[in-house]
Write a protein that holds these residues in place. Structure first.
Motif: not given
Length: 483
Positions: A122-123, A133-134, A156-157, A186-187
């Motif tokens: 994600a980063y 997002a996670l 910061k996600i 992007l999930i």
């Protein structure tokens, strides 16, 4: 056998072949046998290694090689192509598309570093302008949501999960729907793992995949699992539509061969490798680059990528670079370069990108090398501006050395060692007028660089003309070198 050791053995086998007066069948067999042993001891599956050796012998028929042809280069190319074929399934991974929500589901055994890898993935995309997002759909492992929450907050996600809901399918669906409404493109869904392959694990994976309909399923594999890699990867592939592989813990302390042979089992490409615990210790995996480093041929484009990462900081050093171009090398310059080196990643990773560098750079554990650099930084903090900016090492009297040692809490012998290192580097840097990277990191004067490189290292690179050809193809040359 750790990955760095595997690289060393393959590189030495090729070097011994290169040094042979006559390259005949015996020399070829000795080289292939050493590479075969190295790969097997690194837990690459036996069948893959056997097929590779057979294919190379079919391709390289020394009797048919015409006079004047470079046999060493033909053999090297054959080995490189076969290793690439082993690691390349021949099809690209799914590439997320901006402007629409992309759902990516992560699967793997417990302990493979799956949750950390989700955040790294994600980063990585967040830095490239994505809105990731996670979703924590791991309800099996205690503390899984806490770990994801902590990682996501640090990066910061945005994240989604539950302390009370036990149904992973429900959490996954709710999380995906929530972030679709928030226009996240992007999930990433983190699923449960187990200590071993179990029917319950695969059934849960199937249910989550059916409910969320992911665009891509990524299999996360621990590089230390050895020969079990092939069977494990195959089992996951049969239970989920694995489209890509991420190999974790490739930081020089684990066998990488077994995990890399997972490509053959899943027929899916490795897309990233994890090279450490920190968020940015995450590399895009490129087959040709990886094999080039494995063979000791370096990865100039990878090295330039590292340079680009610290480019903004390099651009702030105009005055320092000007001093260097004039032949003025101070302790402060060394201090700045050491800081940049720490930001560019593990030292073994950097040296593996420079062809032949491993033969001339100090060997040793990455952690020890990093600790040594940090000791230097501590000592330099106790050096005055006059001493940092001076070029006369006679400034360093016995009383000053004792003062620096006391101020930094280090031994006098350690301060002397650091000053000795400075003198050695100053001697090298004094020859590098016009070589160091200017404002534009891709503006390299290779003609000048060739005067500094060790002759054997230059030979390993294939000579200055070959080096210029490689660099030119990557747009790394300044105007003078393109003429």
């Amino acid at each position: 056998m750790v990955l760095a050791e595997l690289q060393g053995r393959i590189s030495r086998a090729l070097q011994q072949m290169s040094n042979a007066t006559v390259i005949d069948e015996k020399v070829l067999n000795d080289c292939l046998n050493e590479i075969t042993r190295a790969l097997l001891q690194s837990d690459v599956q036996f069948k893959l290694v056997r097929d590779m050796q057979t294919n190379i012998k079919k391709i390289v028929n020394l009797e048919d090689v015409a006079a004047g042809h470079n046999k060493r280069r033909i053999i090297q190319n054959a080995i490189s192509n076969e290793l690439c074929r082993m690691l390349d399934p021949g099809k690209p991974s799914f590439t997320p598309n901006k402007g629409k929500p992309n759902v990516v589901m992560f699967v793997g055994l417990q302990g493979s570093g799956k949750t950390t890898t989700c955040t790294k993935y994600a980063y990585h995309h967040q830095k490239k302008g994505w809105k990731p997002a996670l979703v924590c759909a791991d309800t099996f492992r205690a503390g899984a949501f806490d770990q994801l929450k902590q990682n996501a907050t640090k990066a910061k996600i945005p994240f989604y999960g539950s302390y009370t809901e036990s149904d992973p399918v429900k959490i996954a669906v709710e999380g995906v729907e929530t972030f679709k409404k928030e226009n996240c493109d992007l999930i990433i869904v983190d699923t449960s793992g187990r200590h071993k392959q179990e029917a319950a694990l695969f059934e849960e994976m199937r249910q989550v995949a059916e409910a969320t309909k992911p665009d891509l399923v990524i299999f996360v594999m621990d590089s230390s699992i050895g020969q079990a890699a092939f069977d494990q990867a195959q089992a996951f592939k049969q239970s989920a539509a694995v489209g890509a592989v991420i190999v974790t813990k490739m930081d020089g302390h684990a066998k990488g061969g077994g995990a890399l042979s997972a490509v053959a089992a899943t027929k899916s490409p490795v897309i990233f490798i994890g090279t450490g615990e920190h968020m940015d210790e995450f590399e895009v995996f490129d087959v040709k680059r990886f094999v080039s480093r494995l063979l000791g041929l370096g990865d100039l484009s990878g090295f330039m990528d590292k340079i680009q990462e610290v480019a903004p900081k390099l651009e702030k050093q105009t005055e320092l670079l000007q001093k260097l171009s004039e032949g003025t090398v101070t302790l402060r310059f060394m201090f700045e370069q050491v800081q940049n080196m720490l930001q560019m990643g593990p030292l073994s990773q950097l040296t593996s990108m420079l062809p032949g560098a491993d033969q001339f750079m100090p060997k040793g554990n990455d952690k020890e090398s990093q600790a040594k650099i940090k000791r230097y930084m501590t000592m330099m903090d106790s050096i005055t501006d006059e001493e940092l900016d001076g070029t006369n090492t006679k400034l360093m009297t016995e009383s000053r050395i004792v003062r620096i040692a006391r101020g930094s809490g280090r031994l006098v012998s350690e301060v002397m060692e650091m000053l000795g290192e400075y003198k050695r580097l100053a001697k090298i840097w004094s020859k590098m007028k016009g070589v160091m990277i200017p404002k534009k990191p891709n503006d390299i004067n290779l003609q000048n660089m060739s005067k500094v490189l060790h002759p054997q290292m230059l030979k390993t690179m294939g000579g200055i003309q070959n080096l210029m050809k490689q660099a030119s193809s990557m747009g790394m040359l300044g105007g003078m070198d393109k003429k």
